[in-house]
Design a protein around this motif. Structure first.
Motif, PDB file in Angstrom:
ATOM      1  N   MET A  73     -48.430   0.836   7.674  1.00  0.00           N
ATOM      2  CA  MET A  73     -47.607  -0.057   8.470  1.00  0.00           C
ATOM      3  C   MET A  73     -46.308   0.639   8.875  1.00  0.00           C
ATOM      4  SD  MET A  73     -47.808  -3.778   6.621  1.00  0.00           S
ATOM      5  CE  MET A  73     -46.828  -3.255   5.213  1.00  0.00           C
ATOM      6  N   GLU A  74     -45.832   0.295  10.059  1.00  0.00           N
ATOM      7  CA  GLU A  74     -44.497   0.740  10.455  1.00  0.00           C
ATOM      8  C   GLU A  74     -43.493  -0.286   9.944  1.00  0.00           C
ATOM      9  OE1 GLU A  74     -41.712   1.856  14.304  1.00  0.00           O
ATOM     10  OE2 GLU A  74     -43.862   2.222  14.356  1.00  0.00           O
ATOM     11  N   VAL A  75     -42.581   0.181   9.110  1.00  0.00           N
ATOM     12  CA  VAL A  75     -41.623  -0.707   8.450  1.00  0.00           C
ATOM     13  C   VAL A  75     -40.215  -0.382   8.907  1.00  0.00           C
ATOM     14  CG1 VAL A  75     -40.728  -1.504   6.234  1.00  0.00           C
ATOM     15  CG2 VAL A  75     -43.136  -0.850   6.424  1.00  0.00           C
ATOM     16  N   TRP A  76     -39.479  -1.415   9.300  1.00  0.00           N
ATOM     17  CA  TRP A  76     -38.062  -1.268   9.621  1.00  0.00           C
ATOM     18  C   TRP A  76     -37.248  -2.021   8.576  1.00  0.00           C
ATOM     19  CZ3 TRP A  76     -37.467  -2.597  15.576  1.00  0.00           C
ATOM     20  CH2 TRP A  76     -38.186  -1.658  16.322  1.00  0.00           C
ATOM     21  N   ILE A  77     -36.114  -1.436   8.186  1.00  0.00           N
ATOM     22  CA  ILE A  77     -35.146  -2.123   7.337  1.00  0.00           C
ATOM     23  C   ILE A  77     -33.925  -2.463   8.178  1.00  0.00           C
ATOM     24  CG2 ILE A  77     -33.557  -1.908   5.389  1.00  0.00           C
ATOM     25  CD1 ILE A  77     -35.583  -0.158   3.997  1.00  0.00           C
ATOM     26  N   VAL A  78     -33.573  -3.729   8.201  1.00  0.00           N
ATOM     27  CA  VAL A  78     -32.386  -4.186   8.929  1.00  0.00           C
ATOM     28  C   VAL A  78     -31.418  -4.790   7.916  1.00  0.00           C
ATOM     29  CG1 VAL A  78     -31.484  -5.597  10.802  1.00  0.00           C
ATOM     30  CG2 VAL A  78     -33.815  -4.685  10.945  1.00  0.00           C
ATOM     31  N   ILE A  79     -30.176  -4.332   7.937  1.00  0.00           N
ATOM     32  CA  ILE A  79     -29.131  -4.815   7.037  1.00  0.00           C
ATOM     33  C   ILE A  79     -28.181  -5.700   7.838  1.00  0.00           C
ATOM     34  CG2 ILE A  79     -27.261  -4.150   5.475  1.00  0.00           C
ATOM     35  CD1 ILE A  79     -28.702  -1.363   5.291  1.00  0.00           C
ATOM     36  N   PRO A  80     -28.270  -7.016   7.711  1.00  0.00           N
ATOM     37  CA  PRO A  80     -27.336  -7.879   8.436  1.00  0.00           C
ATOM     38  C   PRO A  80     -25.966  -7.848   7.766  1.00  0.00           C
ATOM     39  CG  PRO A  80     -28.790  -9.204   7.063  1.00  0.00           C
ATOM     40  CD  PRO A  80     -29.228  -7.781   6.893  1.00  0.00           C
ATOM     41  N   ALA A  81     -24.921  -7.665   8.563  1.00  0.00           N
ATOM     42  CA  ALA A  81     -23.572  -7.555   7.991  1.00  0.00           C
ATOM     43  C   ALA A  81     -22.581  -8.270   8.904  1.00  0.00           C
ATOM     44  CB  ALA A  81     -23.183  -6.086   7.832  1.00  0.00           C
ATOM     45  N   ARG A  82     -21.906  -9.261   8.365  1.00  0.00           N
ATOM     46  CA  ARG A  82     -20.870  -9.952   9.129  1.00  0.00           C
ATOM     47  C   ARG A  82     -19.550  -9.861   8.374  1.00  0.00           C
ATOM     48  NH1 ARG A  82     -20.066 -15.789   8.044  1.00  0.00           N
ATOM     49  NH2 ARG A  82     -21.045 -16.276   6.031  1.00  0.00           N
ATOM     50  N   TYR A  83     -18.476  -9.812   9.131  1.00  0.00           N
ATOM     51  CA  TYR A  83     -17.155  -9.673   8.518  1.00  0.00           C
ATOM     52  C   TYR A  83     -16.673 -11.014   7.973  1.00  0.00           C
ATOM     53  CZ  TYR A  83     -12.416  -7.948   7.785  1.00  0.00           C
ATOM     54  OH  TYR A  83     -11.221  -7.577   7.208  1.00  0.00           O
ATOM     55  N   GLU A  84     -16.907 -12.083   8.751  1.00  0.00           N
ATOM     56  CA  GLU A  84     -16.415 -13.401   8.342  1.00  0.00           C
ATOM     57  C   GLU A  84     -17.292 -13.953   7.231  1.00  0.00           C
ATOM     58  OE1 GLU A  84     -13.610 -14.427   9.372  1.00  0.00           O
ATOM     59  OE2 GLU A  84     -13.414 -12.859  10.884  1.00  0.00           O
ATOM     60  N   SER A  85     -16.665 -14.456   6.199  1.00  0.00           N
ATOM     61  CA  SER A  85     -17.371 -15.079   5.088  1.00  0.00           C
ATOM     62  C   SER A  85     -16.426 -16.059   4.422  1.00  0.00           C
ATOM     63  CB  SER A  85     -17.830 -14.024   4.073  1.00  0.00           C
ATOM     64  OG  SER A  85     -18.330 -14.626   2.904  1.00  0.00           O
ATOM     65  N   SER A  86     -16.918 -17.270   4.183  1.00  0.00           N
ATOM     66  CA  SER A  86     -16.037 -18.290   3.600  1.00  0.00           C
ATOM     67  C   SER A  86     -15.628 -17.931   2.177  1.00  0.00           C
ATOM     68  CB  SER A  86     -16.735 -19.659   3.617  1.00  0.00           C
ATOM     69  OG  SER A  86     -17.959 -19.602   2.912  1.00  0.00           O
ATOM     70  N   ARG A  87     -16.550 -17.293   1.420  1.00  0.00           N
ATOM     71  CA  ARG A  87     -16.251 -16.968   0.025  1.00  0.00           C
ATOM     72  C   ARG A  87     -15.585 -15.610  -0.122  1.00  0.00           C
ATOM     73  NH1 ARG A  87     -21.537 -17.287  -3.244  1.00  0.00           N
ATOM     74  NH2 ARG A  87     -22.593 -17.169  -1.250  1.00  0.00           N
ATOM     75  N   TYR A  88     -15.884 -14.681   0.816  1.00  0.00           N
ATOM     76  CA  TYR A  88     -15.394 -13.310   0.635  1.00  0.00           C
ATOM     77  C   TYR A  88     -15.262 -12.634   2.009  1.00  0.00           C
ATOM     78  CZ  TYR A  88     -14.782  -8.921  -1.994  1.00  0.00           C
ATOM     79  OH  TYR A  88     -14.285  -7.773  -2.550  1.00  0.00           O
ATOM     80  N   PRO A  89     -14.186 -12.935   2.759  1.00  0.00           N
ATOM     81  CA  PRO A  89     -13.999 -12.310   4.071  1.00  0.00           C
ATOM     82  C   PRO A  89     -13.936 -10.786   3.956  1.00  0.00           C
ATOM     83  CG  PRO A  89     -12.498 -14.161   3.776  1.00  0.00           C
ATOM     84  CD  PRO A  89     -13.132 -13.919   2.449  1.00  0.00           C
ATOM     85  N   GLY A  90     -14.594 -10.118   4.909  1.00  0.00           N
ATOM     86  CA  GLY A  90     -14.583  -8.664   4.923  1.00  0.00           C
ATOM     87  C   GLY A  90     -15.457  -8.013   3.875  1.00  0.00           C
ATOM     88  N   LYS A  91     -16.375  -8.762   3.306  1.00  0.00           N
ATOM     89  CA  LYS A  91     -17.178  -8.269   2.185  1.00  0.00           C
ATOM     90  C   LYS A  91     -17.906  -6.954   2.468  1.00  0.00           C
ATOM     91  CE  LYS A  91     -20.753 -10.734   0.803  1.00  0.00           C
ATOM     92  NZ  LYS A  91     -21.583 -11.749   0.101  1.00  0.00           N
ATOM     93  N   PRO A  92     -18.524  -6.742   3.641  1.00  0.00           N
ATOM     94  CA  PRO A  92     -19.243  -5.478   3.860  1.00  0.00           C
ATOM     95  C   PRO A  92     -18.369  -4.239   3.723  1.00  0.00           C
ATOM     96  CG  PRO A  92     -19.890  -7.081   5.506  1.00  0.00           C
ATOM     97  CD  PRO A  92     -18.713  -7.663   4.782  1.00  0.00           C
ATOM     98  N   LEU A  93     -17.064  -4.387   3.951  1.00  0.00           N
ATOM     99  CA  LEU A  93     -16.157  -3.247   3.866  1.00  0.00           C
ATOM    100  C   LEU A  93     -15.431  -3.164   2.529  1.00  0.00           C
ATOM    101  CD1 LEU A  93     -14.661  -3.298   7.478  1.00  0.00           C
ATOM    102  CD2 LEU A  93     -16.641  -2.043   6.616  1.00  0.00           C
TER     103      LEU A  93
END
Length: 257
Positions: free
Chosen positions: A1-21
């Motif tokens: 199978m051809e497999v893709w990995i997608v990492i969704p990342a948003r800056y805004e978060s009610s519990r932890y703003p800026g979490k990806p960074l």
């Protein structure tokens, strides 16, 4: 199978703003949460592409800075699955399997994803799957600590004998008459999902239901619409697993890193 990995990342978060960074220190130095997650994806065998899907230029610039692929998505995505679906829709190519690697679990080992992919190869009847990990006493104690402190932390899962998911909750389920039991029969949901493209397309056609909205758990949309999700048991192999849900989790994760 051809497999893709997608990492969704948003800056805004009610519990932890800026979490990806958020920067996490370990034996390999200080790296952001999104970079550590991307490195996990890159370590998985048999994957054709690994990319970060975001609507934020700060995250996009940072990912490009360490050599990662970025897909820009809209700011109207209500959760990671919708963001993954949008990313796949705008890209050329047609994967056989799409992995949603949530960006808040830097302790996720590559073999969790490899086991998930293998399970989907073995179960062509399933459109979606997610890993579950048997709670050890230490993890179970952290679940209870978060609840006592009024924090929304990790997620638990219950499933049928054939491993089809019955429910996911931010409460600790099932109820245990003796909460101090040595081997609690509680399963920690690992926030990774595997979707076949048709299941992913079906998901975005449904509106969020009452359970998804109240629990804040995107995978419940499948269950509320009668779609099966396979729970795949994974083995931590002696390592501790926890997600970055709240600022207090930074110290927990850094101690493992």
């Amino acid at each position: 199978m051809e497999v893709w990995i997608v990492i969704p990342a948003r800056y805004e978060s009610s519990r932890y703003p800026g979490k990806p960074l958020a920067v996490l220190k370990g034996r390999d130095g200080a790296k952001t949460l999104v970079q550590r997650t991307w490195e996990t994806g890159m370590a998985v065998d048999g994957v054709a592409r690994v990319m970060v899907a975001t609507d934020d230029d700060r995250i996009a610039d940072h990912v490009r800075g360490f050599g990662g692929e970025v897909v820009m998505t809209s700011d109207t995505c209500r959760n990671g699955t919708e963001r993954v679906a949008e990313a796949v829709a705008v890209l050329d190519g047609a994967p056989d399997l799409v992995i949603n690697l949530q960006g808040d679990a830097p302790l996720t080992p590559a073999w969790f994803l490899e086991d998930l992919i293998a399970a989907m190869e073995a179960r062509p009847d399933m459109g979606a799957a997610t890993p579950v990990l048997k709670c050890d006493p230490e993890t179970y104690a952290m679940f209870r600590e978060d609840r006592v402190a009024g924090r929304v932390g990790g997620t638990t899962a219950v499933f049928a004998n054939d491993r089809r998911a019955l429910y996911f909750s931010k409460e600790v389920i099932p109820y245990l008459p003796d909460p101090d039991v040595e081997a609690p029969p509680v399963w920690h949901h690992v926030g990774i999902y595997a979707y076949r493209p048709d299941a992913l397309a079906g998901y975005v056609g449904w509106s969020p239901g009452v359970l998804e909205v109240n629990e804040g758990l995107e995978q419940l949309r499948f269950l509320e619409n009668g779609a099966a999700m396979l729970c795949v048991e994974v083995d931590a192999r002696g390592r501790q697993f926890w997600e970055l849900n709240n600022p207090v989790d930074v110290a927990r994760i850094e101690s493992v890193l």
